[in-house]
Enzyme design. Structure first.
Site, short mmCIF file in Angstrom:
data_model
loop_
_atom_site.label_atom_id
_atom_site.label_comp_id
_atom_site.label_asym_id
_atom_site.label_seq_id
_atom_site.Cartn_x
_atom_site.Cartn_y
_atom_site.Cartn_z
N CYS A 93 0.93 -1.22 0.19
CA CYS A 93 -0.05 -0.05 -0.06
C CYS A 93 0.83 1.15 -0.06
CB CYS A 93 -0.86 -0.15 1.28
SG CYS A 93 -2.39 0.90 0.79
N HIS A 190 -3.24 -5.75 2.63
CA HIS A 190 -3.08 -5.90 4.04
C HIS A 190 -3.51 -7.16 4.53
CE1 HIS A 190 -1.84 -1.70 4.41
NE2 HIS A 190 -3.14 -1.33 3.77
N1 GLN Z 1 -2.33 6.91 2.11
C1 GLN Z 1 -2.46 5.75 1.10
C2 GLN Z 1 -4.11 5.80 0.34
O1 GLN Z 1 -4.75 5.94 1.19
C3 GLN Z 1 -1.84 4.56 1.63
C4 GLN Z 1 -2.91 3.85 2.52
C5 GLN Z 1 -2.35 2.42 2.97
O2 GLN Z 1 -0.91 2.40 3.03
N2 GLN Z 1 -3.21 1.48 3.60
O3 GLN Z 1 -3.88 5.13 -0.72
#
Ligand code: GLN
Length: 238
Positions: A93, A190
């Protein structure tokens, strides 16, 4: 044998328990009597690109990404040299987004990425949250969950990890999820990813070890529980 792991920004990018990937990979090595060394590499710390076999960078909110983006640029050369010599990178992510050319968040300036992978990300106007099932080219599946507003687009000829058959994946448009470029992997999964995807975990483990010890034929483990968790996740709706 020894597996050397670099956990980048361990204290900044660890949203949704992404450090579970380090725990799972380390345990799968230890179960095979492979020693494991894990170093947290934080802001301002240099990387010895010849030392580590496996690099992990997890997810984080935009504000954490802003903090590390500048520092990551200083690590770009070392990471490029490391992956050119076969080290494995797993990025999730927010960490994944910064390995590309840039990440344009909702507010504030565009964050320059390290262009380790040919991809770019722009924040979308909806959050993509939910369970994801990915079908790989070899027909194996990956399961996890996503929570991002960023929409990642891969460069021409760059392989995705697979097709998002449930959930959004990279951008909710082209049905692709993640990225696989040599020994560099990016994903929006995740979960954490590796505990419920033992085959993929072992792929990364054998690639990481082969950098210094040549090709590996890992002893199979009793993955009853991991497989049970994977199969359960395959029944979950997006
Ligand atoms: N801030 C980034 C987004 O919202 C990554 C989010 C994350 O790592 N879960 O796309």
């Amino acid at each position: 044998m020894e597996l050397r792991i670099a956990h980048l920004y361990a204290h900044f990018l660890n949203i949704y328990g992404d450090r579970g990937n380090i725990i799972a990979l380390s345990q799968r090595a230890k179960w095979r009597q492979i020693e494991v060394k894990v170093d947290a590499i934080d802001l301002g710390q240099e990387i010895d690109h010849e030392y580590y076999d496996f690099y992990f960078v997890g997810g984080g909110q935009d504000k954490q990404q802003i903090v590390i983006a500048e520092d990551l640029l200083k690590k770009a050369d070392a990471l490029k040299k490391a992956t050119d010599s076969g080290a494995v990178v797993l990025s999730v992510c927010g960490g994944y987004q910064l390995l590309g050319h840039y990440y344009k968040p909702h507010e504030g300036p565009e964050l320059k990425g390290i262009s380790l992978v040919d991809a770019h990300t722009v924040a979308g106007n909806r959050r993509m949250i939910g369970n994801v099932i990915v079908k790989r080219e070899d027909a194996t599946t990956l399961v996890g969950f996503e929570n991002h507003s960023g929409k990642t687009y891969l460069g021409k000829g760059v392989n995705a990890l697979g097709k998002a058959i449930v959930g959004n994946g990279n951008n909710g448009e082209d049905k692709m999820e993640g990225l696989a470029q040599g020994t560099i992997y990016g994903t929006y999964l995740h979960g954490s990813l590796l505990p419920k995807n033992p085959e993929f975990a072992d792929l990364l483990l054998s690639q990481s070890l082969s950098r210094r010890y040549g090709s590996q034929n890992l002893k199979p483990l009793d993955d009853k529980l991991e497989t049970q968790a994977h199969k359960r996740a395959l029944t979950l709706p997006a």
